[in-house]
Design an enzyme around this catalytic site. Structure first.
Site, PDB file in Angstrom:
ATOM      1  N   CYS A  76       0.795  -1.241   0.000  1.00  0.00           N
ATOM      2  CA  CYS A  76       0.000   0.000   0.000  1.00  0.00           C
ATOM      3  C   CYS A  76       0.819   1.279   0.000  1.00  0.00           C
ATOM      4  CB  CYS A  76      -0.916   0.010   1.227  1.00  0.00           C
ATOM      5  SG  CYS A  76      -2.171  -1.258   1.139  1.00  0.00           S
TER       6      CYS A  76
HETATM    7  N1  LIG Z   1      -2.351  -6.439   1.439  1.00  0.00           N
HETATM    8  C1  LIG Z   1      -2.813  -5.435   2.140  1.00  0.00           C
HETATM    9  O1  LIG Z   1      -2.488  -5.327   3.301  1.00  0.00           O
HETATM   10  C2  LIG Z   1      -3.783  -4.425   1.555  1.00  0.00           C
HETATM   11  C3  LIG Z   1      -4.348  -3.493   2.438  1.00  0.00           C
HETATM   12  C4  LIG Z   1      -5.259  -2.568   1.938  1.00  0.00           C
HETATM   13  C5  LIG Z   1      -5.567  -2.563   0.592  1.00  0.00           C
HETATM   14  N2  LIG Z   1      -4.994  -3.462  -0.255  1.00  0.00           N
HETATM   15  C6  LIG Z   1      -5.413  -3.399  -1.652  1.00  0.00           C
HETATM   16  O2  LIG Z   1      -6.193  -4.529  -1.954  1.00  0.00           O
HETATM   17  C7  LIG Z   1      -5.962  -4.951  -3.297  1.00  0.00           C
HETATM   18  C8  LIG Z   1      -5.543  -6.405  -3.337  1.00  0.00           C
HETATM   19  O3  LIG Z   1      -4.324  -6.541  -2.625  1.00  0.00           O
HETATM   20  P1  LIG Z   1      -3.802  -7.904  -2.043  1.00  0.00           P
HETATM   21  O4  LIG Z   1      -2.781  -7.540  -1.025  1.00  0.00           O
HETATM   22  O5  LIG Z   1      -4.918  -8.802  -1.640  1.00  0.00           O
HETATM   23  O6  LIG Z   1      -3.080  -8.512  -3.355  1.00  0.00           O
HETATM   24  P2  LIG Z   1      -2.620 -10.016  -3.597  1.00  0.00           P
HETATM   25  O7  LIG Z   1      -1.610  -9.962  -4.669  1.00  0.00           O
HETATM   26  O8  LIG Z   1      -2.293 -10.687  -2.305  1.00  0.00           O
HETATM   27  O9  LIG Z   1      -3.928 -10.735  -4.131  1.00  0.00           O
HETATM   28  C9  LIG Z   1      -4.521 -10.462  -5.344  1.00  0.00           C
HETATM   29  C10 LIG Z   1      -5.053 -11.777  -5.891  1.00  0.00           C
HETATM   30  O10 LIG Z   1      -5.779 -11.486  -7.073  1.00  0.00           O
HETATM   31  C11 LIG Z   1      -5.495 -12.481  -8.020  1.00  0.00           C
HETATM   32  N3  LIG Z   1      -5.801 -11.929  -9.330  1.00  0.00           N
HETATM   33  C12 LIG Z   1      -5.041 -11.142 -10.115  1.00  0.00           C
HETATM   34  N4  LIG Z   1      -5.706 -10.818 -11.225  1.00  0.00           N
HETATM   35  C13 LIG Z   1      -6.915 -11.397 -11.141  1.00  0.00           C
HETATM   36  C14 LIG Z   1      -8.057 -11.425 -11.977  1.00  0.00           C
HETATM   37  N5  LIG Z   1      -8.069 -10.763 -13.136  1.00  0.00           N
HETATM   38  N6  LIG Z   1      -9.111 -12.142 -11.569  1.00  0.00           N
HETATM   39  C15 LIG Z   1      -9.088 -12.804 -10.413  1.00  0.00           C
HETATM   40  N7  LIG Z   1      -8.054 -12.805  -9.563  1.00  0.00           N
HETATM   41  C16 LIG Z   1      -6.974 -12.112  -9.930  1.00  0.00           C
HETATM   42  C17 LIG Z   1      -4.057 -12.855  -7.787  1.00  0.00           C
HETATM   43  O11 LIG Z   1      -3.760 -14.144  -8.278  1.00  0.00           O
HETATM   44  C18 LIG Z   1      -3.960 -12.777  -6.268  1.00  0.00           C
HETATM   45  O12 LIG Z   1      -4.263 -14.015  -5.665  1.00  0.00           O
HETATM   46  C19 LIG Z   1      -4.927  -3.975  -3.855  1.00  0.00           C
HETATM   47  O13 LIG Z   1      -5.584  -2.940  -4.521  1.00  0.00           O
HETATM   48  C20 LIG Z   1      -4.258  -3.427  -2.613  1.00  0.00           C
HETATM   49  O14 LIG Z   1      -3.727  -2.140  -2.842  1.00  0.00           O
HETATM   50  C21 LIG Z   1      -4.099  -4.402   0.208  1.00  0.00           C
END
Ligand SMILES: NC(=O)c1ccc[n+]([C@@H]2O[C@H](COP(=O)([O-])OP(=O)(O)OC[C@H]3O[C@@H](n4cnc5c(N)ncnc54)[C@H](O)[C@@H]3O)[C@@H](O)[C@H]2O)c1
Length: 439
Positions: free
Chosen positions: A271
Site C-alpha cells: 500500500c
Molecule cells: N495487502 C494489504 O495489506 C492491503 C491493504 C489494503 C488494501 N490493499 C489493496 O487490496 C488490493 C488487493 O491486494 P492484495 O494484497 O490482496 O493482493 P494479492 O496480490 O495478495 O492478491 C490479489 C489476488 O488477485 C489475483 N488476481 C489477479 N488478477 C486477477 C483477476 N483478473 N481475476 C481474479 N483474480 C486475480 C491474484 O492471483 C492474487 O491471488 C490492492 O488494490 C491493494 O492495494 C491491500
C-alpha cells in the site's frame, strides 16, 4: 433491492470474492463465518487448488481457519468465472500495482470488470475494494458493467469500499476494522452497507464512491508523509549527534496533538509505497500538483541508499571497504513478524550492496528462500539465525525488526551492526555489545 436485502438478511445471499490474496482470502472467511455461502475467484490455479485442499498461503491466516471453511461445504475457490451469476454480491480484491514509470496500473480492475460485465444479471451488487484513485468506480468500472445493457441502480448496484487490512495486526481484525462504503448512487450505498453490515462490526457510509476512494488514499498519504518526515529528521539529527529514537520517545509523552511514526530503511508493503502515486497521477489530470506526495516519495525511496551509506561509513571506521566485505542483511519482510516481502526495502539494500561488490547474504526465519519481486530477483537462501553465523560477517544490517532478532546472544560475536530499527542497541544497555551504527 428488496430481494437482495432479504437474501442478505437471511444470510442466503451468495458472496463472490474475486482475488483470493492478502485482502480477498480473509474477507471470504469473514463472510463465511457470518453465515454466508462464499465463492473465491482467482486466476492463479495453484492458489485455488491450495485453498480447496484447506491450505493457507498466508502465515497469519491459520490453515485451520481455511480447512474449517472448506470443510463447511459453504466455501470453495475456483478459476471459473462462469460461477459469477450464482453470486448475489461480487467483491473485487485484485492487485493495483504501479507501472514502470510509477503510473497506476488498473488493468486488473478493468479485466475483472469485463469478466463480471459479460455475466452480469439483474439484482447483483458489485463492490470494488482494490485501492485506486477517485473516479475509478463510476468513470471506469460502471461503463464497463453497463456495456451489456443493464443499468445502475435500476438493474444492479455498484459501490467502492476500501480495504484496511493490516497483515499481522492483533488488536483489530477484518471484522472489527470499521468499513467505509460509498456507492455510485444512494441505492448502491444502501445495498453495500447492508451486505457489509451483516458481516462486519461497523459500517461508515459516505456520500459517493469517490469519497470512499479518497478516504483510503488520505489514510495512506498520511502515513507516507509522516514516515518521510521522521526519516528526514533522522538524517538531520544524526548529523547533529542526536538520537531520533530518544527524541520520539520524549515527544510521544505529549498526551495530545502528536502521533509517533518511526524511521526505517524505506517503505514496504502493497500500500504505502504505491497508493499515494495513484492520487498524484490523477491530480495531474486536474492540473494540480500533489507536492507532499512527491516529496515524501522522494525521501522514502532514498532511504535504502542512506542505509548503504551508513554501512560504508561503519566499515570505513574499521579500515574496510564495502567492496569485498561480507554483509548479512537481517529480515526480508517489510515489517516485523509477517511473511509479506512485497516492495520490501531489504531487496534494494541487497542489490545496492552487491552493486558496490560486497558479498551479501540474508537471514529471515519467515523466508527460507528469497522470492522473485516486482523489481528484484536476488536468488538467495536464508542463512541460519545463530550467533556463529552472524559472527562470520564484517557487518550485520538489521532491516526488519522480527522478534527473533531481539536476542542479545545473537550479536555477541559481531564486529559491527548497522541498525535501521533501533532493535540492537536496547539489547546492550551497558554498551557491552558490538559496535552499533544507527541508520
Ligand atoms: N495487502 C494489504 O495489506 C492491503 C491493504 C489494503 C488494501 N490493499 C489493496 O487490496 C488490493 C488487493 O491486494 P492484495 O494484497 O490482496 O493482493 P494479492 O496480490 O495478495 O492478491 C490479489 C489476488 O488477485 C489475483 N488476481 C489477479 N488478477 C486477477 C483477476 N483478473 N481475476 C481474479 N483474480 C486475480 C491474484 O492471483 C492474487 O491471488 C490492492 O488494490 C491493494 O492495494 C491491500
Amino acid at each position: 433491492m428488496r430481494a437482495l436485502l432479504d437474501k442478505i438478511g437471511s444470510r442466503s445471499a451468495r458472496v463472490g470474492i474475486i482475488g483470493q490474496g492478502y485482502v480477498g482470502l480473509p474477507l471470504a472467511l469473514v463472510f463465511l463465518e457470518a453465515g454466508f455461502p462464499v465463492i473465491g475467484f482467482d486466476v492463479d490455479p495453484a492458489k485455488v487448488a491450495a485453498i480447496n485442499r484447506g491450505e493457507s498461503f498466508i502465515k497469519h491466516i491459520g490453515a485451520e481457519r481455511v480447512r474449517a471453511a472448506v470443510a463447511s461445504g459453504r466455501y470453495r475457490a475456483t478459476t471459473d468465472f462462469d460461477a459469477l451469476p450464482d453470486c448475489d454480491a461480487v467483491i473485487i480484491c485484485v492487485p493495483t500495482p504501479l507501472g514502470p514509470h510509477r503510473e497506476p496500473d488498473n488493468s486488473y480492475i478493468h479485466s475483472t470488470a469485463r469478466e463480471i460485465g459479460r455475466r452480469l444479471r439483474k439484482g447483483q451488487l458489485v463492490v470494488l475494494e482494490s485501492t485506486t484513485y477517485p473516479g475509478t468506480t463510476d468513470e471506469e468500472v460502471l461503463p464497463i458493467l453497463e456495456q451489456g445493457g443493464l443499468r445502475c441502480p435500476q438493474d444492479f448496484f455498484l459501490a467502492f469500499s476500501p480495504e484496511r487490512e493490516d497483515p499481522g495486526r492483533k488488536n483489530y481484525t477484518t471484522k472489527s476494522i470499521p468499513k467505509v462504503v460509498g456507492g455510485v448512487n444512494p441505492a448502491s450505498t444502501e445495498a453495500a452497507a447492508a451486505l457489509y453490515g451483516a458481516a462486519l462490526d461497523r459500517i461508515v457510509p459516505v456520500s459517493h464512491s469517490r469519497a470512499a476512494e479518497s478516504s483510503k488514499l488520505l489514510e495512506n498519504v498520511f502515513r507516507s508523509v509522516n514516515i518521510a518526515l521522521v526519516n528526514e529528521l533522522k538524517m538531520i539529527f544524526e548529523r547533529m549527534g542526536i538520537d531520533v529514537w530518544e527524541v520520539i520517545r520524549a515527544a510521544e509523552t505529549k498526551p495530545f496533538g502528536f502521533m509517533a511514526f518511526h524511521p526505517g530503511p524505506g517503505l514496504g508493503g502493497h500500500c504505502i509505497p504505491l497508493d499515494p502515486f495513484y492520487l498524484s497521477w490523477k491530480a495531474a489530470e486536474h492540473g494540480a500538483w500533489a507536492r507532499f506526495i512527491e516529496l515524501a516519495g522522494e525521501i522514502n525511496t532514498r532511504m535504502p541508499r542512506y542505509v548503504v551509506d551508513r554501512v560504508m561509513w561503519g566499515l570505513n571506521d574499521d579500515g574496510k571497504a564495502l567492496k569485498g566485505s561480507r554483509v548479512l542483511v537481517l529480515g526480508l519482510s517489510y515489517k516485523a513478524n509477517i511473511d509479506d516481502d512485497r516492495e520490501s526495502p531489504s531487496y534494494e539494500i541487497i542489490e545496492l550492496l552487491r552493486e558496490a561488490s560486497a558479498t551479501v547474504d540474508f537471514c529471515d526465519p519467515h523466508f527460507p528462500q528469497a522470492r522473485k519481486g516486482r523489481k528484484q530477483d536476488v536468488r538467495l537462501a536464508s542463512v541460519a539465525c545463530t550467533p556463529e553465523t552472524f559472527a562470520r560477517y564484517d557487518v550485520v544490517v538489521l532491516s526488519t525488526p522480527h522478534d527473533e532478532f531481539r536476542d542479545a546472544s545473537l550479536y555477541r560475536g559481531c564486529r559491527l551492526v548497522v541498525d535501521t530499527r533501533n532493535v540492537v542497541a536496547p539489547l546492550f544497555p551497558e554498551g557491552d555489545g558490538p559496535r552499533i551504527v544507527k541508520a
